[in-house]
Design an enzyme around this catalytic site. Structure first.
Site, PDB file in Angstrom:
ATOM      1  N   TYR A   1      52.432  33.631  51.963  1.00 23.53           N
ATOM      2  CA  TYR A   1      51.454  32.713  51.363  1.00 23.53           C
ATOM      3  C   TYR A   1      51.770  32.266  49.936  1.00 23.53           C
ATOM      4  CZ  TYR A   1      49.643  37.276  49.766  1.00 23.53           C
ATOM      5  OH  TYR A   1      49.524  38.527  49.232  1.00 23.53           O
TER       6      TYR A   1
ATOM      7  N   HIS B   1      49.838  43.228  47.780  1.00 19.13           N
ATOM      8  CA  HIS B   1      48.524  43.839  47.535  1.00 19.13           C
ATOM      9  C   HIS B   1      48.522  45.290  47.998  1.00 19.13           C
ATOM     10  CE1 HIS B   1      44.162  44.178  47.177  1.00 19.13           C
ATOM     11  NE2 HIS B   1      44.170  44.721  48.373  1.00 19.13           N
TER      12      HIS B   1
ATOM     13  N   ARG C   1      49.838  39.284  39.907  1.00 12.99           N
ATOM     14  CA  ARG C   1      50.176  40.412  40.780  1.00 12.99           C
ATOM     15  C   ARG C   1      51.597  40.207  41.301  1.00 12.99           C
ATOM     16  NH1 ARG C   1      47.748  40.020  46.100  1.00 12.99           N
ATOM     17  NH2 ARG C   1      49.893  39.606  46.683  1.00 12.99           N
TER      18      ARG C   1
HETATM   19  C1  TPP Z   1      32.951  43.932  49.412  1.00 15.01           C
HETATM   20  C2  TPP Z   1      34.394  43.985  49.827  1.00 15.01           C
HETATM   21  N1  TPP Z   1      34.918  42.959  50.522  1.00 15.01           N
HETATM   22  C3  TPP Z   1      36.211  42.984  50.907  1.00 15.01           C
HETATM   23  C4  TPP Z   1      37.006  44.057  50.598  1.00 15.01           C
HETATM   24  C5  TPP Z   1      38.467  44.082  51.054  1.00 15.01           C
HETATM   25  N2  TPP Z   1      39.338  43.879  49.905  1.00 15.01           N
HETATM   26  C6  TPP Z   1      39.957  44.914  49.311  1.00 15.01           C
HETATM   27  S1  TPP Z   1      40.849  44.445  47.981  1.00 15.01           S
HETATM   28  C7  TPP Z   1      40.448  42.811  48.202  1.00 15.01           C
HETATM   29  C8  TPP Z   1      40.953  41.761  47.247  1.00 15.01           C
HETATM   30  C9  TPP Z   1      40.569  42.078  45.847  1.00 15.01           C
HETATM   31  O1  TPP Z   1      41.029  41.088  44.981  1.00 15.01           O
HETATM   32  P1  TPP Z   1      40.705  41.128  43.438  1.00 15.01           P
HETATM   33  O2  TPP Z   1      39.253  41.368  43.203  1.00 15.01           O
HETATM   34  O3  TPP Z   1      41.280  39.889  42.837  1.00 15.01           O
HETATM   35  O4  TPP Z   1      41.448  42.430  42.917  1.00 15.01           O
HETATM   36  P2  TPP Z   1      43.012  42.816  42.942  1.00 15.01           P
HETATM   37  O5  TPP Z   1      43.163  43.774  44.092  1.00 15.01           O
HETATM   38  O6  TPP Z   1      43.830  41.567  43.093  1.00 15.01           O
HETATM   39  O7  TPP Z   1      43.214  43.477  41.609  1.00 15.01           O
HETATM   40  C10 TPP Z   1      39.616  42.653  49.315  1.00 15.01           C
HETATM   41  C11 TPP Z   1      39.086  41.361  49.793  1.00 15.01           C
HETATM   42  C12 TPP Z   1      36.422  45.133  49.875  1.00 15.01           C
HETATM   43  N3  TPP Z   1      37.121  46.205  49.503  1.00 15.01           N
HETATM   44  N4  TPP Z   1      35.123  45.064  49.486  1.00 15.01           N
END
Ligand code: TPP
Length: 249
Positions: free
Chosen positions: A158, A149, A145
């Protein structure tokens, strides 16, 4: 939005829930007899995309198990960009993610997620296999990434710039451009693609800003199939709140 027509389910904001929905759909596809008939027009397979962070949700493990025991036609596609907001991949898994399905009976493979053609070839192969009745498969596409975010995230808090720079040099779009240029594709093509891309972005922006706000009450519709007293209570509270706020405008 019609998922039947587009064959694309809308974005799931609650991480990993889409994996359960996709596995359920794939189980249904099999029960409908639309797998392994040998008729490419008829046979179906499902693909579910999720991030490295999402793999830490129990939903992904449940999805892998149900897909395995039901031999469902599904490809689990993990986009491992190594960061889940500020959580590094090392805090999400001890073993490489492509091995995550093994204990459930779902074989997996890691691919270079920044190699456009590798992603296409692996997806195509495993979707075809799933369609022809070979059961589920897991692909881990290793990528990174580059940006933040969201607009409220500051990655400089971080991670090191050097790590970002290393991955910028592996930019999949740049790499694919270099590949195509080596095949003899000239400037005209790239100029055309750039103009088409800019036009599309302009169109999407204009159409997005032109959208009217949907009625607020929509957030309560379709929570339950039938009217529910708790939902009615919440709707009434919000309407009263909005009416009060309106008075202050
Ligand atoms: C069940 C849940 N927990 C927490 C969140 C908050 N949240 C949104 S995006 C994210 C990180 C997602 O990381 P990843 O799965 O690696 O996907 P990326 O966005 O990096 O593609 C979090 C913790 C959420 N949307 N749903």
């Amino acid at each position: 939005w019609d998922p039947e027509e587009t064959r694309f389910h809308h974005y799931a904001i609650v991480l990993a829930t889409q994996v359960l929905h996709a596995v359920g759909y794939a189980m249904g596809v099999k029960l409908d007899g639309k797998v392994g008939t040998g008729d490419r027009e008829k046979d179906l397979a499902v693909i579910s995309y999720f991030g490295d962070g999402a793999t830490a949700e129990g939903d992904v493990s449940e999805g892998l198990l149900f897909a395995a025991v039901n031999e469902s036609p599904i490809v689990f596609f993990i986009q491992n960009n190594q960061w889940a907001i500020s959580s590094h991949i090392d805090s999400q898994t001890k073993a490489p993610l492509y091995t995550r399905g093994e204990g459930f009976g779902v074989p997996g493979m890691r691919i270079d997620g920044n190699d456009v053609l590798a992603c296409y070839a692996a997806t195509r192969l495993h979707m075809d296999n799933a369609r022809s009745g070979e059961g589920p498969f897991l692909l881990e596409a290793l990528t990174y990434r580059i940006g933040a975010h969201t607009t409220s995230d500051d990655p400089s808090k971080y991670r090191e710039d050097a790590e970002v720079d290393e991955w910028k040099a592996k930019d999949p779009i740049k790499r694919f451009e270099i590949f195509l240029r080596r095949q003899g594709i000239g400037d005209d093509f790239f100029e055309e693609v750039k103009v088409a891309g800019d036009d599309l972005a302009k169109k999407i922006r204009a159409e997005t800003f032109a959208l009217e706000d949907p009625p607020l009450g929509n957030i309560f519709n379709h929570v339950y199939t039938e009217q529910h007293p708790e939902i009615d209570k919440q709707r009434a509270w919000l309407e009263a709140y909005e009416a009060r706020m309106g008075d202050h405008e």
